[in-house]
Design an enzyme around this catalytic site. Sequence first.
Site, PDB file in Angstrom:
ATOM      1  N   ASP A 133      -8.327   2.448   0.480  1.00  0.00           N
ATOM      2  CA  ASP A 133      -8.613   2.329  -0.938  1.00  0.00           C
ATOM      3  C   ASP A 133      -7.285   2.031  -1.631  1.00  0.00           C
ATOM      4  OD1 ASP A 133      -9.851   2.353  -3.407  1.00  0.00           O
ATOM      5  OD2 ASP A 133     -10.984   4.174  -3.013  1.00  0.00           O
ATOM      6  N   TRP A 134      -7.361   1.515  -2.849  1.00  0.00           N
ATOM      7  CA  TRP A 134      -6.177   0.994  -3.533  1.00  0.00           C
ATOM      8  C   TRP A 134      -5.207   2.133  -3.907  1.00  0.00           C
ATOM      9  CZ3 TRP A 134      -9.015  -2.208  -1.505  1.00  0.00           C
ATOM     10  CH2 TRP A 134      -8.992  -3.582  -1.735  1.00  0.00           C
TER      11      TRP A 134
END
Length: 734
Positions: free
Chosen positions: A251-252
Amino acid sequence: MLAPLVVVVAALLACSVNAFTFLVSQLTLDEKIGIVTGDGQLNPQRRCIRETHAVPRLGIPSLCFNDGPAGVRLVKNVTGFPAGINAASTFSRRLMRARGQAMAEEFRGKGINVLLGPAMDIMRNPKAGRGWERRARHLIVWIFGPDPYLNGEGAYDTIMGIQSTGVMACAKHLIANNQEHWRYGLSADVDDRTLHEMYWYPFLRSIEANVTSVMCAYNRFNQTSSCHHAGLLGPSGLLQKNGFKGFVVSDWGATHDTASDNANAGLDMEQPGDYILIGGGVYGGNLLLAVQSGAVSTDRLNEMVTHILASWYRLGQDMDFPAVNFNSQAPDGTGSLNQNVNVRSDGHTSLVREIASASAVLLKNNRSTTPDGVTTRGLPIATQMIKNVAVIGQDAKLPSLNCPGGLNECNDGTMVIGWGSGSNSLDFVVPPIDSITSFFGSSVSVTTSLSNDLSAGPAAAKGKDVAFVFVNAMSGELGLYDTVVGNMGDRNDLDLWFKGGSLVENVAAVCNNTIVVIHSVGPVNIPWNLHPNITAIIYAGAPGEQTGPSLVDVISGQYNPRGRLPFSIANDEKDFGTSIVYLSLGFPTLVYSEKLLLDYRYMDANDITPRFEFGFGLSYTSFEYSDLSITTSSDPSSAASVSFTIKNTGGFDGTEIPQLYLTYPANAGEPKKVLRGFNEVDIPKGQSKRVVLNLSLRDLSIWDTVNQKWARPSGVFTILVGASSKDIRLSGSL
């Protein structure tokens, strides 16, 4: 030089599993690092939500990743699809797959390689901010509610639909990513059996759909960061031992500690590639140094690259895949919104309208008719009996197109989707007020009060033949601790926003034919549902851009409602048995002590009767169940076949959603009943159909924590067939 190499590699792929070894051997170390590292969150020219680095000399493009659990985000000329929770409400594998395919067709048309979805995190608590996405987070699919079986089936068919177009799906978020508060570092502590039977199960179904990528979550799992958790990602971790062959992407900003911690644990790609406030910046130059020092082996780096490129080739993206043809808008509102390719189509619009209608759940319908069968109150509306109408509530009007950052972070009109990275374009929303006005035409007087003013609403409704009241409750992604109307991602409570409940009660006090439409991301408090003047209640969820037309289809009777609740609506928030942790001194540990008991499972175990149960939904017609038959099978893919007859005994053609629940032998330690099958069955009035639902060996199995495998407990299983988790019509034993 470049084209021949690509041709050679393509030929090798057809005949040798070593083809990628050849391709990877042609890459320099820097090129390999570029393929496994995003091109940077702070890139001012960004088009995609993120891209990888291209290798032009070998014909390897940058891979474009983009959001939308409900359609392409931050881009013009795309369709606003219903949220994942609405796909779940259809209980239709057909529509789940069609939705995935249609969304992916638009992603492909815009040149997007990876659709960041579906999201399949279980709705552990109904206030969770992104429950509406699942089945969907960054992109699609959304959440399918609190039941692992429904989530798993939604994930499977969504992925099959997406990848049928050649677009890569990304299953997320691994794992136990169930609330927005503290999501960047909380630890979800889950025991092994609960993990496998609840939170892992939808990911297992994703692997069976051959999903190309999986996204690891922000949160820690059992005290270890999900993105460097070898028990999840490594060679002997959950993914690989269950046959996952794709790549794992963070995930970012979900990466922490060192490059070797993440790479050696099984993380193949880091996004966005540089440091943001919550983390990131682990790969790139740091990974280069780790490989050069031997902290990460060359073999491991080659494996990371191979996982990514193999997925690209497997879906045929090396041949005739469109180039990226749009520009995303920066969070500050700057940057062009290049339309270039219009990927909308009449087929997609029709599908959105059908899903929105099919997901509308009729919770109440006190229909009154004249001796000759004409409806005077309730639904479907008989226009010949209506002379004046009131449409009340802010939720009936067109929403703003100017919300901050293009993430729909406001709630000033009809709610068609939640906020955050899972939101989509609102450019083509057809609001209820427009569709209702058009439906009644010039012969009917339509009075409006398009606010939640507690005095103006009743004044508009007084003396009217029918009053439609629109109310909503919204939630979304936490982001960097942003809020919407005081709600920080997760909802503060289960109340309707803007005093919607009071608005309903005030209108019902003056109009004896009040019809309530609820747009919501999950369960809401509706203590007024038994009010005698409230003749109908429709739970419409987050239905996407065709919200108005789909609603008119239902209220007019053109579409017989058949949606079912993918969660329970309780009398009290405590009836769900879980909670959101809002306040904590630092990142908290959430112990999942409820184990297998979520939603209807918890309520059954504690003898709690919900206001409306999981799987509930009314129709304009009625159905009768009979002739249950249960046969065992020698086929390894099917343990038993359950068949029965459904007859349409009412006055309308309709669609029934039969549901199969299973009660395990008492020694199995399972909930009282669990969903293990469903179908959609179209039946004309007066006719009958035979329905067959099959149970697999795994459907009859529990997770054996000692032997680490699925095992079928010995004893008698009870087969329950009915119209909801509480409305059981037939039962038998196996």
